[in-house]
Design a protein around this motif. Sequence first.
Motif, PDB file in Angstrom:
ATOM      1  N   ALA A 181      34.221  48.351  36.745  1.00  0.00           N
ATOM      2  CA  ALA A 181      34.612  47.740  35.468  1.00  0.00           C
ATOM      3  C   ALA A 181      33.477  46.909  34.898  1.00  0.00           C
ATOM      4  CB  ALA A 181      35.862  46.878  35.664  1.00  0.00           C
ATOM      5  N   ALA A 182      32.826  46.137  35.762  1.00  0.00           N
ATOM      6  CA  ALA A 182      31.704  45.310  35.310  1.00  0.00           C
ATOM      7  C   ALA A 182      30.529  46.174  34.872  1.00  0.00           C
ATOM      8  CB  ALA A 182      31.277  44.360  36.429  1.00  0.00           C
ATOM      9  N   ARG A 183      30.212  47.191  35.644  1.00  0.00           N
ATOM     10  CA  ARG A 183      29.073  48.054  35.318  1.00  0.00           C
ATOM     11  C   ARG A 183      29.324  48.882  34.076  1.00  0.00           C
ATOM     12  NH1 ARG A 183      28.158  51.375  40.616  1.00  0.00           N
ATOM     13  NH2 ARG A 183      26.539  52.364  39.335  1.00  0.00           N
ATOM     14  N   SER A 184      30.587  49.178  33.781  1.00  0.00           N
ATOM     15  CA  SER A 184      30.916  50.005  32.617  1.00  0.00           C
ATOM     16  C   SER A 184      31.204  49.186  31.376  1.00  0.00           C
ATOM     17  CB  SER A 184      32.141  50.875  32.930  1.00  0.00           C
ATOM     18  OG  SER A 184      33.317  50.078  33.011  1.00  0.00           O
ATOM     19  N   ALA A 185      31.116  47.861  31.478  1.00  0.00           N
ATOM     20  CA  ALA A 185      31.440  46.975  30.350  1.00  0.00           C
ATOM     21  C   ALA A 185      32.861  47.232  29.840  1.00  0.00           C
ATOM     22  CB  ALA A 185      30.427  47.131  29.221  1.00  0.00           C
ATOM     23  N   GLY A 186      33.769  47.533  30.764  1.00  0.00           N
ATOM     24  CA  GLY A 186      35.171  47.680  30.408  1.00  0.00           C
ATOM     25  C   GLY A 186      35.599  49.071  30.010  1.00  0.00           C
TER      26      GLY A 186
ATOM     27  N   GLN B   3      38.012  40.919  33.484  1.00  0.00           N
ATOM     28  CA  GLN B   3      37.249  39.675  33.628  1.00  0.00           C
ATOM     29  C   GLN B   3      38.143  38.497  34.016  1.00  0.00           C
ATOM     30  OE1 GLN B   3      37.555  41.486  30.842  1.00  0.00           O
ATOM     31  NE2 GLN B   3      35.601  41.748  29.757  1.00  0.00           N
ATOM     32  N   ARG B   4      39.437  38.592  33.746  1.00  0.00           N
ATOM     33  CA  ARG B   4      40.364  37.503  34.050  1.00  0.00           C
ATOM     34  C   ARG B   4      40.709  37.433  35.541  1.00  0.00           C
ATOM     35  NH1 ARG B   4      45.475  38.437  30.698  1.00  0.00           N
ATOM     36  NH2 ARG B   4      46.032  36.438  31.634  1.00  0.00           N
ATOM     37  N   LEU B   5      40.392  38.490  36.268  1.00  0.00           N
ATOM     38  CA  LEU B   5      40.731  38.523  37.687  1.00  0.00           C
ATOM     39  C   LEU B   5      39.708  37.753  38.509  1.00  0.00           C
ATOM     40  CD1 LEU B   5      41.794  42.252  38.033  1.00  0.00           C
ATOM     41  CD2 LEU B   5      43.292  40.263  38.190  1.00  0.00           C
ATOM     42  N   GLN B   6      40.192  37.033  39.483  1.00  0.00           N
ATOM     43  CA  GLN B   6      39.335  36.250  40.378  1.00  0.00           C
ATOM     44  C   GLN B   6      39.562  36.751  41.794  1.00  0.00           C
ATOM     45  OE1 GLN B   6      39.836  32.051  39.833  1.00  0.00           O
ATOM     46  NE2 GLN B   6      38.446  31.506  41.507  1.00  0.00           N
ATOM     47  N   LEU B   7      38.516  37.339  42.386  1.00  0.00           N
ATOM     48  CA  LEU B   7      38.613  37.911  43.723  1.00  0.00           C
ATOM     49  C   LEU B   7      37.828  37.053  44.698  1.00  0.00           C
ATOM     50  CD1 LEU B   7      39.653  40.392  45.360  1.00  0.00           C
ATOM     51  CD2 LEU B   7      37.449  41.477  44.880  1.00  0.00           C
ATOM     52  N   ASP B   8      38.519  36.522  45.691  1.00  0.00           N
ATOM     53  CA  ASP B   8      37.881  35.733  46.747  1.00  0.00           C
ATOM     54  C   ASP B   8      37.576  36.680  47.907  1.00  0.00           C
ATOM     55  OD1 ASP B   8      37.323  34.106  48.979  1.00  0.00           O
ATOM     56  OD2 ASP B   8      38.503  32.454  48.151  1.00  0.00           O
TER      57      ASP B   8
ATOM     58  N   TRP C 146      35.570  57.065  34.259  1.00  0.00           N
ATOM     59  CA  TRP C 146      34.566  56.349  33.457  1.00  0.00           C
ATOM     60  C   TRP C 146      33.814  57.320  32.547  1.00  0.00           C
ATOM     61  CZ3 TRP C 146      29.888  53.365  36.041  1.00  0.00           C
ATOM     62  CH2 TRP C 146      29.097  52.787  35.042  1.00  0.00           C
ATOM     63  N   LEU C 147      33.335  58.426  33.096  1.00  0.00           N
ATOM     64  CA  LEU C 147      32.576  59.391  32.302  1.00  0.00           C
ATOM     65  C   LEU C 147      33.460  60.053  31.251  1.00  0.00           C
ATOM     66  CD1 LEU C 147      30.357  61.115  35.021  1.00  0.00           C
ATOM     67  CD2 LEU C 147      29.742  59.263  33.471  1.00  0.00           C
ATOM     68  N   ALA C 148      34.726  60.284  31.580  1.00  0.00           N
ATOM     69  CA  ALA C 148      35.641  60.873  30.606  1.00  0.00           C
ATOM     70  C   ALA C 148      35.821  59.954  29.402  1.00  0.00           C
ATOM     71  CB  ALA C 148      36.993  61.169  31.255  1.00  0.00           C
ATOM     72  N   VAL C 149      35.949  58.669  29.660  1.00  0.00           N
ATOM     73  CA  VAL C 149      36.098  57.700  28.564  1.00  0.00           C
ATOM     74  C   VAL C 149      34.858  57.696  27.680  1.00  0.00           C
ATOM     75  CG1 VAL C 149      36.256  55.224  28.031  1.00  0.00           C
ATOM     76  CG2 VAL C 149      37.766  56.242  29.762  1.00  0.00           C
ATOM     77  N   LEU C 150      33.683  57.804  28.280  1.00  0.00           N
ATOM     78  CA  LEU C 150      32.442  57.778  27.501  1.00  0.00           C
ATOM     79  C   LEU C 150      32.267  59.033  26.662  1.00  0.00           C
ATOM     80  CD1 LEU C 150      29.842  56.312  30.030  1.00  0.00           C
ATOM     81  CD2 LEU C 150      31.100  55.114  28.231  1.00  0.00           C
ATOM     82  N   GLY C 151      32.788  60.177  27.123  1.00  0.00           N
ATOM     83  CA  GLY C 151      32.554  61.427  26.426  1.00  0.00           C
ATOM     84  C   GLY C 151      31.298  62.102  26.930  1.00  0.00           C
TER      85      GLY C 151
END
Length: 328
Positions: free
Chosen positions: A89-94, A139-144, A283-288
């Motif tokens: 998610a971070a690498r794909s900018a959402g 981005q709202r998620l906090q993972l410890d 991820w790739l499908a979303v990008l096209g």
Amino acid sequence: MTAAVEWFTGERMGTRWTVKFARPADASPTPALPALRAAVERELDLVIAQMSVWDADSDLSRFNRAPAGHWQTLPEPLFEVLDCALDLAARSAGAYDPTVAPLVRLWGFGAGQPRDERPQRPPPRAEAIAEARARMGWQRLQLDRERRALRQPGGIELDLSSIAKGHAVDRVVACLAALGIRDALVDIGGELRASGQRPDGQPWRIAIEPPDLTFDAELPPRVLALREQAVATSGDSWHVFECDGRRYGHTLDPRSGWPLAHRLAAVTVLHASCMRADALATWLAVLGADAGLALAERLGIAALFVERDERGGSERFSSAMAPLLDAA
């Protein structure tokens, strides 16, 4: 005499799964078929118990219902999957977002509601889409990571359908290896991973069926020879509806709130990990095809894209995929 390929199949996770395997050539002791099946089903049941959006008692569902500020300790498999999902998610900018559940449900593809399979129906209102997107946000998620715990910020709902099935494939392959079965092909709903080889020394081969295309276009099935690789496909041939001549598929763009509007019909990804292949295909499908192919080239991802066009359909593939297609 060459050993035979054995196999067994079943249904879990809302789909059919199949295991094909060969026992060790040196006649090392391995469990009988019923014991192997039981071991595989335990692995699949574990994934369901932790990651299912359809099971109200799963760890994932309990997190989705938790109040704001609640910290939930995650079992190791769920932590591994979520850690991977948040990294992508971070690498794909959402473009890839595991908090997409409200949007999936709004479009009629989610859990907790009867699936709307009407071939013709209107899309949700723009206001409803905006409201669903307001409840999202990885981005709202906090993972410890030290405590292996996840904080519920309030109203966030996770949906790991785009990665959990691939993870399940990886778990089954590892389970079989622990039982002495190192030559196997595991398929869960079209996500596959090969380990070892066939009894005749050849790699495991699979056919990638082309997606539904427009007109009378026909693309031949692609055959891939898998060598310690996994393959996953994301496309719009399943769970679709139409309205005013437009086709709406179940793969959604978290950035817009709408199903994919480009011409991509399907993308197939190869990777050592089926979990990552599964998520990368989404991820790739979303990008096209254009942006997706550029990303695949930059990251060295083996990917095959099928697009709808005026001729019906065409293929494009990354440099890393080209020799794999040729070798098959």
